[in-house]
Design a protein around this motif. Structure first.
Motif, PDB file in Angstrom:
ATOM      1  N   LEU A 190      32.006  47.913   3.304  1.00  0.00           N
ATOM      2  CA  LEU A 190      30.985  48.495   4.086  1.00  0.00           C
ATOM      3  C   LEU A 190      29.882  47.430   4.159  1.00  0.00           C
ATOM      4  N   VAL A 191      29.010  47.598   5.543  1.00  0.00           N
ATOM      5  CA  VAL A 191      28.117  46.750   5.741  1.00  0.00           C
ATOM      6  C   VAL A 191      26.849  47.555   5.917  1.00  0.00           C
ATOM      7  N   LEU A 192      25.942  47.128   5.385  1.00  0.00           N
ATOM      8  CA  LEU A 192      24.514  47.514   5.363  1.00  0.00           C
ATOM      9  C   LEU A 192      23.582  46.634   6.261  1.00  0.00           C
ATOM     10  N   ASP A 193      23.354  47.210   7.548  1.00  0.00           N
ATOM     11  CA  ASP A 193      22.704  46.477   8.578  1.00  0.00           C
ATOM     12  C   ASP A 193      21.344  46.898   8.707  1.00  0.00           C
ATOM     13  N   GLY A 194      20.102  46.009   8.822  1.00  0.00           N
ATOM     14  CA  GLY A 194      18.968  46.314   9.211  1.00  0.00           C
ATOM     15  C   GLY A 194      18.459  47.169   7.907  1.00  0.00           C
ATOM     16  N   GLU A 195      17.528  48.156   8.218  1.00  0.00           N
ATOM     17  CA  GLU A 195      16.926  48.561   6.829  1.00  0.00           C
ATOM     18  C   GLU A 195      17.776  49.840   6.339  1.00  0.00           C
ATOM     19  N   SER A 196      18.595  50.521   7.249  1.00  0.00           N
ATOM     20  CA  SER A 196      19.595  51.445   6.663  1.00  0.00           C
ATOM     21  C   SER A 196      20.851  51.875   7.440  1.00  0.00           C
ATOM     22  N   ALA A 197      21.143  51.167   8.248  1.00  0.00           N
ATOM     23  CA  ALA A 197      22.619  51.560   8.945  1.00  0.00           C
ATOM     24  C   ALA A 197      23.719  51.030   8.025  1.00  0.00           C
ATOM     25  N   LEU A 198      24.484  51.989   7.444  1.00  0.00           N
ATOM     26  CA  LEU A 198      25.570  51.854   6.675  1.00  0.00           C
ATOM     27  C   LEU A 198      26.639  52.030   7.781  1.00  0.00           C
ATOM     28  N   TYR A 199      27.569  50.980   7.847  1.00  0.00           N
ATOM     29  CA  TYR A 199      28.863  50.950   8.659  1.00  0.00           C
ATOM     30  C   TYR A 199      30.073  50.760   7.778  1.00  0.00           C
ATOM     31  N   LEU A 200      31.204  51.317   8.427  1.00  0.00           N
ATOM     32  CA  LEU A 200      32.518  50.868   7.814  1.00  0.00           C
ATOM     33  C   LEU A 200      32.634  49.428   8.590  1.00  0.00           C
ATOM     34  N   ARG A 201      33.135  48.368   8.039  1.00  0.00           N
ATOM     35  CA  ARG A 201      33.207  47.058   8.582  1.00  0.00           C
ATOM     36  C   ARG A 201      33.804  46.994  10.023  1.00  0.00           C
ATOM     37  N   LYS A 202      34.953  47.750  10.164  1.00  0.00           N
ATOM     38  CA  LYS A 202      35.376  47.759  11.355  1.00  0.00           C
ATOM     39  C   LYS A 202      34.481  48.446  12.490  1.00  0.00           C
ATOM     40  N   TYR A 203      33.800  49.427  12.226  1.00  0.00           N
ATOM     41  CA  TYR A 203      32.925  49.858  13.363  1.00  0.00           C
ATOM     42  C   TYR A 203      31.652  49.094  13.642  1.00  0.00           C
ATOM     43  N   PHE A 204      31.241  48.328  12.596  1.00  0.00           N
ATOM     44  CA  PHE A 204      30.340  47.367  12.756  1.00  0.00           C
ATOM     45  C   PHE A 204      30.679  46.203  13.647  1.00  0.00           C
ATOM     46  N   GLU A 205      32.116  45.735  13.322  1.00  0.00           N
ATOM     47  CA  GLU A 205      32.579  44.622  14.162  1.00  0.00           C
ATOM     48  C   GLU A 205      32.761  45.015  15.554  1.00  0.00           C
ATOM     49  N   TYR A 206      33.223  46.439  15.617  1.00  0.00           N
ATOM     50  CA  TYR A 206      33.616  46.891  17.272  1.00  0.00           C
ATOM     51  C   TYR A 206      32.117  46.776  18.004  1.00  0.00           C
TER      52      TYR A 206
END
Length: 169
Positions: A51-67
């Protein structure tokens, strides 16, 4: 719910609908950050976590963050290689015609608008003009995307029906 590829943790500061009949409360953004910092499964974009926490509050599954990141890089690259449309010196009410001309002048172009604004008609006009202008032995390659399945189906139907009206091989 909002069409994002991530869960907006800040958007759930008061999720009454989610916890209405529950005997627990949704964590605040501050609590989420504490949870993320202590979890081996949640990390920054640079870390290799599921899981990736990007910015202040965006929690992604790694694959969707990379897409999403790859798509953003590709859009920026294509947009940089496109020329800026020149402003029309004579004002025109035909914005679709202007959009088609601007799209023909660029390798990358975005056509957007609300329902019923003529996006699919503009795309069809663009495709026909691109086919008419095309010459040479190289195959003409055109890619189109739509933000939803319904929009993609509508775009495909419009293109198929519109192309049928012309004598094209």
């Amino acid at each position: 719910r909002e069409g994002h590829a991530y869960l907006d943790l800040q958007g759930f500061e008061s999720p009454e609908a989610l916890t209405e009949n529950a005997d627990w409360t949704w964590p605040t953004l501050s609590e989420w950050k504490t949870i993320a910092a202590s979890s081996p499964s949640i990390g920054s974009p640079e870390e290799q976590t599921p899981l990736v926490l990007d910015g202040e509050s965006a929690l992604y599954l790694r694959k969707y963050f990379e897409y999403e990141s790859e798509l953003a890089r590709s859009v920026v690259t294509m947009a940089k290689s496109s020329s800026k449309p020149k402003p029309n010196s004579t004002p025109s009410d035909d914005l679709q015609k202007q959009a088609v001309e601007a799209a023909l002048a660029n390798r990358f172009y975005i056509i957007s608008g609300g329902p019923g604004t003529g996006k699919t008609t503009t795309v069809l006009d663009y495709l026909i003009r691109a086919l008419e202008r095309h010459s040479g032995d190289r195959e003409l390659r055109i890619a189109s995307v739509a933000p939803t399945g319904k929009a993609a189906i509508r775009l495909s139907e419009s293109i198929r029906k519109g192309i049928d009206r012309f004598d094209l091989d």
